[in-house]
Design a protein around this motif. Structure first.
Motif, PDB file in Angstrom:
ATOM      1  N   ASN A  69       8.549  14.511  -3.528  1.00  0.00           N
ATOM      2  CA  ASN A  69       8.447  13.543  -4.620  1.00  0.00           C
ATOM      3  C   ASN A  69       9.733  13.560  -5.443  1.00  0.00           C
ATOM      4  N   HIS A  70       9.812  12.671  -6.419  1.00  0.00           N
ATOM      5  CA  HIS A  70      11.056  12.508  -7.186  1.00  0.00           C
ATOM      6  C   HIS A  70      11.404  13.723  -8.031  1.00  0.00           C
ATOM      7  N   ASN A  71      10.449  14.606  -8.288  1.00  0.00           N
ATOM      8  CA  ASN A  71      10.756  15.809  -9.070  1.00  0.00           C
ATOM      9  C   ASN A  71      11.659  16.766  -8.305  1.00  0.00           C
ATOM     10  N   TYR A  72      11.584  16.729  -6.986  1.00  0.00           N
ATOM     11  CA  TYR A  72      12.335  17.676  -6.168  1.00  0.00           C
ATOM     12  C   TYR A  72      13.320  16.996  -5.209  1.00  0.00           C
ATOM     13  N   VAL A  73      13.079  15.756  -4.851  1.00  0.00           N
ATOM     14  CA  VAL A  73      13.959  15.049  -3.928  1.00  0.00           C
ATOM     15  C   VAL A  73      14.976  14.239  -4.717  1.00  0.00           C
ATOM     16  N   GLU A  74      16.260  14.482  -4.436  1.00  0.00           N
ATOM     17  CA  GLU A  74      17.331  13.800  -5.153  1.00  0.00           C
ATOM     18  C   GLU A  74      17.592  12.427  -4.555  1.00  0.00           C
ATOM     19  N   TYR A  75      17.624  12.348  -3.235  1.00  0.00           N
ATOM     20  CA  TYR A  75      17.765  11.053  -2.568  1.00  0.00           C
ATOM     21  C   TYR A  75      17.318  11.190  -1.122  1.00  0.00           C
ATOM     22  N   VAL A  76      17.127  10.038  -0.483  1.00  0.00           N
ATOM     23  CA  VAL A  76      16.831   9.968   0.956  1.00  0.00           C
ATOM     24  C   VAL A  76      17.843   9.020   1.580  1.00  0.00           C
ATOM     25  N   CYS A  83       9.009   3.619   5.278  1.00  0.00           N
ATOM     26  CA  CYS A  83       7.584   3.682   4.943  1.00  0.00           C
ATOM     27  C   CYS A  83       6.969   5.007   5.375  1.00  0.00           C
ATOM     28  N   MET A  84       7.354   5.494   6.546  1.00  0.00           N
ATOM     29  CA  MET A  84       6.783   6.746   7.034  1.00  0.00           C
ATOM     30  C   MET A  84       7.256   7.935   6.213  1.00  0.00           C
ATOM     31  N   VAL A  85       8.479   7.847   5.689  1.00  0.00           N
ATOM     32  CA  VAL A  85       8.978   8.902   4.806  1.00  0.00           C
ATOM     33  C   VAL A  85       8.279   8.847   3.451  1.00  0.00           C
ATOM     34  N   ALA A  86       8.048   7.653   2.932  1.00  0.00           N
ATOM     35  CA  ALA A  86       7.622   7.493   1.540  1.00  0.00           C
ATOM     36  C   ALA A  86       6.118   7.348   1.355  1.00  0.00           C
ATOM     37  N   MET A  87       5.350   7.107   2.404  1.00  0.00           N
ATOM     38  CA  MET A  87       3.933   6.784   2.264  1.00  0.00           C
ATOM     39  C   MET A  87       3.124   7.939   1.690  1.00  0.00           C
ATOM     40  N   GLU A  88       2.001   7.592   1.068  1.00  0.00           N
ATOM     41  CA  GLU A  88       1.058   8.576   0.554  1.00  0.00           C
ATOM     42  C   GLU A  88       0.248   9.176   1.708  1.00  0.00           C
ATOM     43  N   PRO A  89      -0.307  10.364   1.523  1.00  0.00           N
ATOM     44  CA  PRO A  89      -1.127  10.959   2.587  1.00  0.00           C
ATOM     45  C   PRO A  89      -2.323  10.076   2.917  1.00  0.00           C
ATOM     46  N   PRO A  90      -2.550   9.811   4.199  1.00  0.00           N
ATOM     47  CA  PRO A  90      -3.701   8.993   4.583  1.00  0.00           C
ATOM     48  C   PRO A  90      -4.989   9.817   4.541  1.00  0.00           C
ATOM     49  N   VAL A  95       3.752   1.098   0.296  1.00  0.00           N
ATOM     50  CA  VAL A  95       5.163   1.413   0.042  1.00  0.00           C
ATOM     51  C   VAL A  95       5.970   0.129  -0.091  1.00  0.00           C
ATOM     52  N   LEU A  96       5.792  -0.787   0.835  1.00  0.00           N
ATOM     53  CA  LEU A  96       6.558  -2.039   0.805  1.00  0.00           C
ATOM     54  C   LEU A  96       6.286  -2.828  -0.467  1.00  0.00           C
ATOM     55  N   ARG A  97       5.049  -2.830  -0.918  1.00  0.00           N
ATOM     56  CA  ARG A  97       4.715  -3.560  -2.135  1.00  0.00           C
ATOM     57  C   ARG A  97       5.308  -2.909  -3.378  1.00  0.00           C
ATOM     58  N   ASP A 103       9.176   1.893  -6.571  1.00  0.00           N
ATOM     59  CA  ASP A 103       8.721   2.069  -7.953  1.00  0.00           C
ATOM     60  C   ASP A 103       7.243   2.441  -7.990  1.00  0.00           C
ATOM     61  N   ASN A 104       6.980   3.709  -7.687  1.00  0.00           N
ATOM     62  CA  ASN A 104       5.634   4.247  -7.864  1.00  0.00           C
ATOM     63  C   ASN A 104       5.748   5.656  -8.436  1.00  0.00           C
ATOM     64  N   TRP A 105       4.631   6.314  -8.663  1.00  0.00           N
ATOM     65  CA  TRP A 105       4.664   7.629  -9.322  1.00  0.00           C
ATOM     66  C   TRP A 105       5.401   8.667  -8.489  1.00  0.00           C
ATOM     67  N   ARG A 106       5.282   8.602  -7.182  1.00  0.00           N
ATOM     68  CA  ARG A 106       5.891   9.631  -6.338  1.00  0.00           C
ATOM     69  C   ARG A 106       7.409   9.510  -6.306  1.00  0.00           C
ATOM     70  N   TRP A 107       7.937   8.292  -6.261  1.00  0.00           N
ATOM     71  CA  TRP A 107       9.358   8.108  -5.960  1.00  0.00           C
ATOM     72  C   TRP A 107      10.153   7.448  -7.091  1.00  0.00           C
ATOM     73  N   GLU A 108       9.596   7.331  -8.253  1.00  0.00           N
ATOM     74  CA  GLU A 108      10.280   6.654  -9.355  1.00  0.00           C
ATOM     75  C   GLU A 108      11.701   7.201  -9.554  1.00  0.00           C
ATOM     76  N   GLY A 109      12.701   6.312  -9.422  1.00  0.00           N
ATOM     77  CA  GLY A 109      14.092   6.669  -9.675  1.00  0.00           C
ATOM     78  C   GLY A 109      14.823   7.311  -8.511  1.00  0.00           C
ATOM     79  N   THR A 110      14.145   7.589  -7.401  1.00  0.00           N
ATOM     80  CA  THR A 110      14.797   8.218  -6.243  1.00  0.00           C
ATOM     81  C   THR A 110      15.410   7.144  -5.354  1.00  0.00           C
TER      82      THR A 110
END
Length: 502
Positions: A214-221, A257-264, A279-281, A336-343
């Motif tokens: 998530n964005h707390n630990y990942v600087e970029y992809v 999408c596969m990198v950024a998606m939420e757990p199914p 993710v796309l939305r 722009d979601n909670w997991r990846w905001e700003g990454t």
């Protein structure tokens, strides 16, 4: 000692390949079906029927495909007499896909095989044809009474799926007027690669990564799909496409999408695809006046390849001498979601680049340095997870380790998982996986209509902005064998980062 589970075979199946005499079938489709046959995945009752206007009969068509097996199959001839066992299941229908009156030949073939087998068959229509032919073929197929059977009949559509948002919507509307969504398999061969599928296992079968994904630990992809080759005779096609359409709109956005998606909650097809659509939305749409800050394009110029002169893109056969079609594209995306905001997600692709490489790099935020003496951190590098899709297939984790000696000196080191050394089984080709999934009715790795629509919405502002620029002199030019135009570096440098080229 563990053993692989026995193959689960689909029911009796007939595969009709429109464009059966073409290059895709010769190089990929029949070699893939042959490998599935050798591995015991095809049903005992199956038929592979090429459809085309070329002057083949069953015997000459089989001879032609046997040449493709010898040249392109990972298994070549396979066990003794294997081709002799497989080839009687292969046939050819000489017909024009645009001739509605000829489609009784397909119905006759289905009727004959089902009578011979004593059971109804699953029927697959593979569109290995130019995109402009797909609507007519789909319309003609819909006149066959059995094509309304949602459980048995499937249609496979190759990319490109539309040329832009409007044409993609028109194609979806036409297909959905004749077939149900669950019958339509929009294929992207990238998603059939073992290392791409392993992304789901890496993320969701291991507790190691999820807490820091998530964005707390990942600087970029970063996602890179680089090619060393140029057009290879495809100037006419590529001139109407370009790098953004050809690679980013489909392949690389699907990887993102596969990198950024939420757990199914399950691995059912629609659950996975729902998470990708989410993710796309959530992807940030860019305003026209902001395109130049998040996207860069370029064309390869003249240079050398293997010690020989290499022409510029605008000198290639089938290319406009003043072409504005990009052979390189790089884009910064934000989710722009909670997991990846700003990454930032940095995505790039291009032809005639320095190396053939498809790689996903996840760089983590730096650990605090203050606990270590200054000399210990001189070689400090960020922790990275590097996922190589091709040509190498491996996953590397980079971290810091103490160098042997009496002083506290740190060096970056890597742990590596490599497919070739970790597993003895041969890795299936992407089309093997995808064709078997179509036979089994598993749409997990195929794009749904809403995925296609969202992906086009994301890239259309960039495409429209570039289309409005008509001065050939304004197109950035890069040297063959480089990593693209200098302007691409600015995308990462303005955030204090750089592209990972190693």
């Amino acid at each position: 000692m563990t053993t692989s589970p026995a193959p689960q075979r689909p029911p009796a199946t007939i595969v009709f390949i429109f464009g059966g005499s073409g290059d895709l079938n010769f190089r990929k489709l029949t070699p893939a079906l042959y490998n599935l046959f050798l591995d015991g995945y095809l049903p005992e009752q199956f038929d592979v029927v090429g459809i085309g206007r070329s002057d083949y009969n069953d015997d000459t068509f089989r001879e032609r495909l046997a040449e493709g097996i010898d040249e392109f199959s990972r298994r070549k001839n396979g066990p003794e007499n294997a081709w002799a066992t497989f080839s009687p299941h292969v046939g050819y229908l000489r017909m024009d896909g645009g001739d509605a009156a000829a489609y009784h030949l397909i119905a006759d073939r289905v009727k004959a095989r089902e009578a011979e087998w004593g059971a109804p068959a699953n029927i697959i229509f593979y569109m290995s044809v130019a995109p402009q032919l797909v609507p007519g073929i789909a319309t003609n197929l819909s006149q066959l009474s059995f094509c309304g059977d949602k459980n048995r009949v499937r249609i496979v559509v190759e990319k490109p799926f539309g040329h832009d948002l409007q044409s993609a919507r028109e194609l979806n509307a036409l297909l959905l007027s004749h077939f149900a969504e669950e019958q339509i398999y929009r294929i992207d061969h990238y998603l059939g690669k073992e290392t791409v599928q392993n992304l789901l296992a890496l993320r969701f079968a291991n507790t190691l990564f999820e807490p820091i994904w998530n964005h707390n630990y990942v600087e970029y992809v970063q996602l890179t799909a680089a090619e060393t080759v140029g057009l290879e005779g495809r100037g006419g096609y590529y001139e109407g496409s370009g790098a953004l359409r050809d690679m980013i709109q489909n392949h690389l956005l699907q990887l993102l999408c596969m990198v950024a998606m939420e757990p199914p909650t399950s691995f059912e097809a629609d659950e996975i695809r729902n998470k990708k659509v989410d993710v796309l939305r959530a992807m940030r749409r860019v305003a026209p006046d902001q395109v130049d800050t998040i996207a860069v394009r370029g064309q390869y110029g003249t240079g050398e390849k293997a010690g020989k002169p290499s022409p510029a893109y605008r000198q290639e056969e089938g290319v406009n001498p003043e072409s504005m079609t990009e052979t390189f594209a790089a884009v910064t995306f934000f989710c722009d979601n909670w997991r990846w905001e700003g990454t930032p997600f940095y995505v790039r692709t291009g032809k005639h680049l320095a190396a053939k490489s498809s790689v996903i790099t996840v760089q983590f935020r730096p650990a605090p340095h203050y606990a270590f003496p200054n000399e210990a951190s001189k070689t400090w590098q960020h922790n990275c997870l590097i996922i190589s899709i091709q040509p190498d297939m491996n996953i590397r984790l980079r971290f810091q380790a103490k160098r042997p000696g009496q002083t506290l000196a740190l060096d970056p080191v890597e742990m590596e998982f490599n497919y070739d050394t970790s597993f003895k089984e041969q890795q299936p080709e992407a089309y093997e996986t995808l064709l078997l999934d179509v036979m089994a009715g598993d749409a997990t790795l195929f794009m749904r209509a809403d995925q296609v629509d969202e992906a086009w919405q994301i890239v259309m502002p960039i495409l429209d902005h570039w289309a409005a620029q008509t001065d050939p002199a304004a197109m950035p030019i890069y040297a063959p064998g480089s990593w693209g135009p200098d302007e691409a570096s600015k995308l990462t440098e303005r955030d204090g980062f750089s592209w990972m080229n190693g």
